[in-house]
Design a protein around this motif. Structure first.
Motif, short mmCIF file in Angstrom:
data_model
loop_
_atom_site.label_atom_id
_atom_site.label_comp_id
_atom_site.label_asym_id
_atom_site.label_seq_id
_atom_site.Cartn_x
_atom_site.Cartn_y
_atom_site.Cartn_z
N ASP A 145 5.44 -0.01 -8.88
CA ASP A 145 5.36 1.14 -7.98
C ASP A 145 5.41 0.61 -6.56
O ASP A 145 4.41 0.60 -5.84
N ASP A 149 4.56 3.06 -1.39
CA ASP A 149 3.96 3.28 -2.70
C ASP A 149 2.74 2.38 -2.89
O ASP A 149 2.56 1.37 -2.19
N ASP A 201 11.84 2.01 -6.43
CA ASP A 201 11.10 0.92 -7.05
C ASP A 201 12.05 -0.16 -7.54
O ASP A 201 13.14 0.13 -8.05
N GLY A 257 0.25 -0.22 0.09
CA GLY A 257 0.22 1.23 -0.07
C GLY A 257 0.00 2.04 1.18
O GLY A 257 -0.09 3.27 1.10
#
Length: 431
Positions: A360, A390, A326, A417
């Motif tokens: 994230d 993520d 991250d 994501g």
């Protein structure tokens, strides 16, 4: 025999009337890397808009063709050129497959005892360093230009004064750029093939060491009351060493990207890459660290990877694992305020044109496969590879270069994501 005849034909075509090509050579070459596989896209952050999709695709990964030549000038000095072009062996909505002539490493230069000096478009020393460690990939479905390097781009330095700039510009002050402007902003790629650039490569010294340097010029420098005041340029340098018959290798790269994320500030990065061939197995390691400068603070990204190749007969089992952590740091405020345009705001890891959902925003990638070398020119392989993005990896979604459309059927970048996996077979042929 046919290749020799083709080379002679090209040499004749390129020769100007009255100019002999004595002590000269011209060669046509190419690299074809094709995959067929079942791609799966699933677990997007917004699964209502982007449901899971499974489909088959044919993919061209880094296929290219080119012509290069060299002329001996005497006294140990040679002049050389190379013109290399992407070759789209399949067409899709991904416009990258239709890149024009000289879309890859293309330059002209002089080489001698002092080293190699050239100008044009070429991969940076940062990108070249991946050859030291990336032995764990079958075909093109590995971590380099996906996780390691934080994707990839070809073209000029970032330009805030055109509508397709990647750094949060909201006003099309200069219209659409007439060349592919390298994407920038927080999280931008450090694996780059830079145009408008000067390059130097030292000789390989007796101990096996070599230094490389690249400078992408500030051709888009701009000043005035109606434009964004900017002075974008890039410098990339590396030192590498290979010894013990090529079994041991290591390299360090340093990059400076001026005015890429914020006018007046310089993004920086360093990378260490290398490997060791034990005979029964070859192991490669990579570590990258990038700092992106925003008006209110630093955003820091780190990527690392490990690669493995185990010889089996005339082939090898190959595997890689890579992680993009991250992005660390937070900020709120304007990325840039173009004259006549609204300020763009964001935070570390977000696309600079919008607020980030969270930090994230990392990803993991791994692949496993086997390739069999039938000859020096032809290799056939198969394998499995996956990238897990993520939940907040929006503008920084990680994908493989050369992929066709994702869930939407139109875009190369996967929705926020999205996890991507592929079971594939591939063939590589060189000529």
């Amino acid at each position: 025999m046919q290749k020799k005849l083709l080379t002679l034909a090209v040499a004749g075509a390129l020769a100007a009337p009255g100019i002999a090509l004595a002590q000269s050579s011209v060669e046509v070459y190419g690299f074809i890397n094709m995959h067929i596989g079942q791609f799966k896209f699933k677990d997007a952050t917004d699964r209502t808009t982007n449901p899971d999709v499974s489909k088959f695709d044919v993919m061209s990964a880094g296929s290219n063709a080119g012509v290069r030549g060299r002329e001996t000038l005497g006294g140990g000095l040679s002049a050389w050129f190379q013109i290399e072009t992407n070759t789209g062996f399949e067409r899709s909505n991904n416009v990258a497959h239709t890149s024009g002539f000289a879309s890859r490493n293309s330059a002209v230069g002089l080489q001698g005892g002092f080293g190699n000096v050239f100008i044009g478009q070429w991969t940076t020393p940062w990108a070249d360093l991946d050859s030291l460690w990336s032995i764990g990939t079958v075909g093109g479905l590995g971590p380099v230009t996906a996780i390691i390097g934080r994707r990839e781009t070809t073209g000029a330095a970032n330009n805030f004064n055109c509508s397709n700039a990647g750094s949060g510009t909201t006003a099309a002050v200069g219209g659409t750029c007439d060349s592919v402007e390298g994407g920038a902003g927080v999280g931008h790629a450090f694996w780059r093939r830079v145009s408008n650039a000067f390059f130097y490569q030292s000789p390989v010294f007796a101990g096996g060491a070599q230094a490389k340097f690249a400078w992408q010029t500030n051709q888009d420098k701009a000043a005035g009351p109606t434009v964004v005041n900017q002075d974008p340029s890039l410098m990339s340098g590396s030192v590498q060493w290979a010894g013990m018959g090529g079994r041991a290798r290591i390299g360090l790269a340093l990059d400076r990207h001026k005015d890429f994320t914020t006018p007046g500030k310089t993004d920086t990065g360093w990378a260490i890459k290398g490997g060791w061939n034990f005979g029964v197995a070859d192991i490669g390691l990579a570590l990258e660290n990038n700092t992106y400068k925003t008006p209110a603070g630093d955003c820091k990204a780190k990527q690392y990877g490990v690669a493995l190749a185990v010889p089996v007969g005339q082939g090898a089992i190959r595997a890689s694992y890579a992680k993009a952590k991250d992005i660390e740091g937070t900020y709120t405020g304007a990325v840039v305020t173009p004259v006549g345009g609204a300020a763009a705001t964001g935070s570390c890891g977000a696309a600079p044109t919008a607020a980030a959902p969270s930090n994230d925003n990392g990803a993991t990638q791994w692949n496993l496969g086997y390739d069999h070398r039938f000859s020096k020119r032809t290799t056939v392989g198969f394998g499995y590879a996956t990238i897990k993005n993520d939940a907040g990896a929006g503008g920084n979604t990680f994908v493989w270069s050369g992929m066709s459309s994702t869930q939407s059927g139109a875009s190369l970048l996967a929705p926020i994501g999205t996890d991507i996996s592929v079971l594939f077979a591939n063939i590589v042929h060189r000529f």
